[in-house]
Design an enzyme around this catalytic site. Structure first.
Site, PDB file in Angstrom:
ATOM      1  N   TYR A 119       7.501  -4.573   4.681  1.00 28.02           N
ATOM      2  CA  TYR A 119       6.131  -4.362   4.194  1.00 28.02           C
ATOM      3  C   TYR A 119       5.755  -2.889   4.306  1.00 28.02           C
ATOM      4  O   TYR A 119       5.313  -2.274   3.334  1.00 28.02           O
ATOM      5  CB  TYR A 119       5.149  -5.237   4.985  1.00 28.02           C
ATOM      6  CG  TYR A 119       3.724  -5.126   4.479  1.00 28.02           C
ATOM      7  CD1 TYR A 119       3.329  -5.790   3.320  1.00 28.02           C
ATOM      8  CD2 TYR A 119       2.781  -4.345   5.146  1.00 28.02           C
ATOM      9  CE1 TYR A 119       2.030  -5.675   2.839  1.00 28.02           C
ATOM     10  CE2 TYR A 119       1.479  -4.232   4.673  1.00 28.02           C
ATOM     11  CZ  TYR A 119       1.109  -4.893   3.524  1.00 28.02           C
ATOM     12  OH  TYR A 119      -0.173  -4.781   3.038  1.00 28.02           O
ATOM     13  N   SER A 157      -1.250   0.752   1.700  1.00 23.79           N
ATOM     14  CA  SER A 157      -1.774   0.238   2.979  1.00 23.79           C
ATOM     15  C   SER A 157      -1.708   1.369   4.001  1.00 23.79           C
ATOM     16  O   SER A 157      -0.890   2.302   3.845  1.00 23.79           O
ATOM     17  CB  SER A 157      -0.894  -0.918   3.458  1.00 23.79           C
ATOM     18  OG  SER A 157      -1.160  -1.222   4.824  1.00 23.79           O
TER      19      SER A 157
HETATM   20  N1  LIG Z   1      -5.511  -7.768   3.655  1.00 26.84           N
HETATM   21  C1  LIG Z   1      -5.149  -6.631   4.237  1.00 26.84           C
HETATM   22  O1  LIG Z   1      -5.420  -6.428   5.438  1.00 26.84           O
HETATM   23  C2  LIG Z   1      -4.469  -5.558   3.431  1.00 26.84           C
HETATM   24  C3  LIG Z   1      -4.369  -4.282   4.012  1.00 26.84           C
HETATM   25  C4  LIG Z   1      -3.741  -3.282   3.303  1.00 26.84           C
HETATM   26  C5  LIG Z   1      -3.238  -3.518   2.035  1.00 26.84           C
HETATM   27  N2  LIG Z   1      -3.334  -4.773   1.507  1.00 26.84           N
HETATM   28  C6  LIG Z   1      -2.779  -4.972   0.170  1.00 26.84           C
HETATM   29  O2  LIG Z   1      -3.790  -5.440  -0.693  1.00 26.84           O
HETATM   30  C7  LIG Z   1      -3.187  -6.199  -1.743  1.00 26.84           C
HETATM   31  C8  LIG Z   1      -3.928  -7.522  -1.876  1.00 26.84           C
HETATM   32  O3  LIG Z   1      -3.687  -8.282  -0.688  1.00 26.84           O
HETATM   33  P1  LIG Z   1      -4.752  -9.317  -0.104  1.00 26.84           P
HETATM   34  O4  LIG Z   1      -4.998  -8.935   1.287  1.00 26.84           O
HETATM   35  O5  LIG Z   1      -5.880  -9.483  -1.045  1.00 26.84           O
HETATM   36  O6  LIG Z   1      -3.832 -10.630  -0.048  1.00 26.84           O
HETATM   37  P2  LIG Z   1      -3.955 -12.051  -0.744  1.00 26.84           P
HETATM   38  O7  LIG Z   1      -5.300 -12.632  -0.548  1.00 26.84           O
HETATM   39  O8  LIG Z   1      -2.753 -12.798  -0.284  1.00 26.84           O
HETATM   40  O9  LIG Z   1      -3.800 -11.708  -2.310  1.00 26.84           O
HETATM   41  C9  LIG Z   1      -2.565 -11.324  -2.855  1.00 26.84           C
HETATM   42  C10 LIG Z   1      -2.652 -11.411  -4.349  1.00 26.84           C
HETATM   43  O10 LIG Z   1      -1.383 -11.008  -4.891  1.00 26.84           O
HETATM   44  C11 LIG Z   1      -0.932 -12.025  -5.774  1.00 26.84           C
HETATM   45  N3  LIG Z   1       0.523 -12.111  -5.792  1.00 26.84           N
HETATM   46  C12 LIG Z   1       1.363 -12.242  -4.737  1.00 26.84           C
HETATM   47  N4  LIG Z   1       2.634 -12.322  -5.173  1.00 26.84           N
HETATM   48  C13 LIG Z   1       2.585 -12.237  -6.529  1.00 26.84           C
HETATM   49  C14 LIG Z   1       3.563 -12.253  -7.557  1.00 26.84           C
HETATM   50  N5  LIG Z   1       4.881 -12.361  -7.283  1.00 26.84           N
HETATM   51  N6  LIG Z   1       3.145 -12.148  -8.838  1.00 26.84           N
HETATM   52  C15 LIG Z   1       1.838 -12.038  -9.127  1.00 26.84           C
HETATM   53  N7  LIG Z   1       0.853 -12.024  -8.214  1.00 26.84           N
HETATM   54  C16 LIG Z   1       1.239 -12.113  -6.922  1.00 26.84           C
HETATM   55  C17 LIG Z   1      -1.535 -13.293  -5.245  1.00 26.84           C
HETATM   56  O11 LIG Z   1      -1.546 -14.238  -6.298  1.00 26.84           O
HETATM   57  P3  LIG Z   1      -1.367 -15.838  -6.017  1.00 26.84           P
HETATM   58  O12 LIG Z   1      -2.054 -16.128  -4.728  1.00 26.84           O
HETATM   59  O13 LIG Z   1      -2.014 -16.427  -7.219  1.00 26.84           O
HETATM   60  O14 LIG Z   1       0.105 -16.047  -5.933  1.00 26.84           O
HETATM   61  C18 LIG Z   1      -2.920 -12.829  -4.850  1.00 26.84           C
HETATM   62  O15 LIG Z   1      -3.762 -12.776  -5.971  1.00 26.84           O
HETATM   63  C19 LIG Z   1      -1.712  -6.330  -1.376  1.00 26.84           C
HETATM   64  O16 LIG Z   1      -0.956  -5.376  -2.081  1.00 26.84           O
HETATM   65  C20 LIG Z   1      -1.699  -6.026   0.104  1.00 26.84           C
HETATM   66  O17 LIG Z   1      -0.453  -5.558   0.529  1.00 26.84           O
HETATM   67  C21 LIG Z   1      -3.946  -5.787   2.167  1.00 26.84           C
END
Ligand SMILES: NC(=O)c1ccc[n+]([C@@H]2O[C@H](COP(=O)([O-])OP(=O)(O)OC[C@H]3O[C@@H](n4cnc5c(N)ncnc54)[C@H](OP(=O)(O)O)[C@@H]3O)[C@@H](O)[C@H]2O)c1
Length: 257
Positions: free
Chosen positions: A156, A143
């Site tokens: 985080y 991130s």
């Molecule tokens: N959105 C942003 O602004 C942003 C910015 C920078 C980086 N990121 C990174 O991008 C990645 C994806 O995030 P997102 O924004 O797409 O969030 P999201 O919609 O909440 O998706 C998170 C994903 O991770 C899975 N997950 C969470 N805990 C888990 C566990 N213990 N075991 C297996 N799967 C797990 C969730 O699965 P379930 O829902 O099925 O539990 C979901 O598929 C993350 O690493 C996040 O830190 C996001």
């Protein structure tokens, strides 16, 4: 139809049941490609798998917790036995907001277990097999919060800084084994993670757009895929300047609830 040369035939994605992981799964869902998708929510994961099959990909979907080291190794080795993995994307992650507890001690430890151990539990089984073949690619989703410890999200930003440094180091360490490693540093992306935020999120983008940038960056074997560039530049600068200058500025950054 076979996948084009230099295009991964077997792609493994964690956190594929939502947000960026779901968008990546759909972006990679083409005829002739195998997708191994993981998440925890079986209903949402199956919906993504069905959509990807509709785009012509073969899909294996597993409901699995990335923090479970033994289960992750068994799953990844099983997938790799059937379809040697060309690209593994360690994407699953949580923030204080997705845990719904703020950054309590419990949630702080959960964040490290998922965002740090979860990446190791994905990368190690994959890289061990890839080393044997002397080819493969690993993507680690960090991130822009990795560039400066942020008082609103201490665990985080620390977990993302750890996997960023680890991925950068792995890239050099694994180059001699023919394995490419990229670190992805997105700014704000619309997903379940950001849907809970009640503060303004500058330059937020859709997950499909983010996935397009990531796919293109991985195809070019970029070491760092950081976007959008003004947010990247801002966080990079905050990390480069002396804390005595930036601490007062960061006092105004809102916390995850
Ligand atoms: N959105 C942003 O602004 C942003 C910015 C920078 C980086 N990121 C990174 O991008 C990645 C994806 O995030 P997102 O924004 O797409 O969030 P999201 O919609 O909440 O998706 C998170 C994903 O991770 C899975 N997950 C969470 N805990 C888990 C566990 N213990 N075991 C297996 N799967 C797990 C969730 O699965 P379930 O829902 O099925 O539990 C979901 O598929 C993350 O690493 C996040 O830190 C996001």
């Amino acid at each position: 139809m076979a996948t084009p040369p230099n295009s991964p035939a077997a792609v493994l994605i964690t956190g594929a049941s939502s947000g960026i992981g779901e968008a990546l799964a759909k972006a990679y869902a083409t005829p002739g490609r195998l997708l191994a998708l993981a998440g925890r929510d079986r209903g949402r994961l199956d919906a993504v798998a069905t959509a990807c099959r509709g785009f012509g990909a073969a899909v294996e979907a597993a409901a699995i917790d990335v923090a479970d080291r033994d289960a992750m190794r068994a799953w990844i080795e099983g997938v790799d036995d059937r379809h040697p993995i060309d690209l593994a994307i360690a994407n699953a992650g949580i923030s204080a907001g997705t845990g719904g507890q703020g950054e309590s001690e419990e949630q702080c430890r959960n964040i490290f277990a998922v965002n740090l151990d979860g990446v190791l539990n994905t990368a190690w089984p994959a890289l061990t097999r890839m080393r044997g073949r002397r080819r493969g690619q690993i993507a680690i989703i960090s991130s822009i919060a990795a560039f400066r410890g942020l008082p609103g999200t201490p665990a985080y930003s620390a977990s993302k800084a750890a996997v960023k440094a680890y991925g950068e180091a792995l890239r050099g360490w694994l180059a001699k084994d023919g394995i490419r490693v990229s670190v992805v540093c997105p700014g704000f992306v619309r997903s379940r993670m950001t849907a809970v935020n009640k503060f303004p999120m500058p330059m937020i983008m859709d997950a499909d757009k983010a996935a397009g940038i990531i796919v293109k960056g991985l195809a070019r074997d970029k070491a760092r895929i950081a976007f959008p560039w003004p947010m990247y530049a801002l966080l990079w600068l905050l990390g480069a300047l002396p804390p005595a200058w930036t601490d007062p500025l960061l006092k105004v950054v809102p916390e995850k609830e």
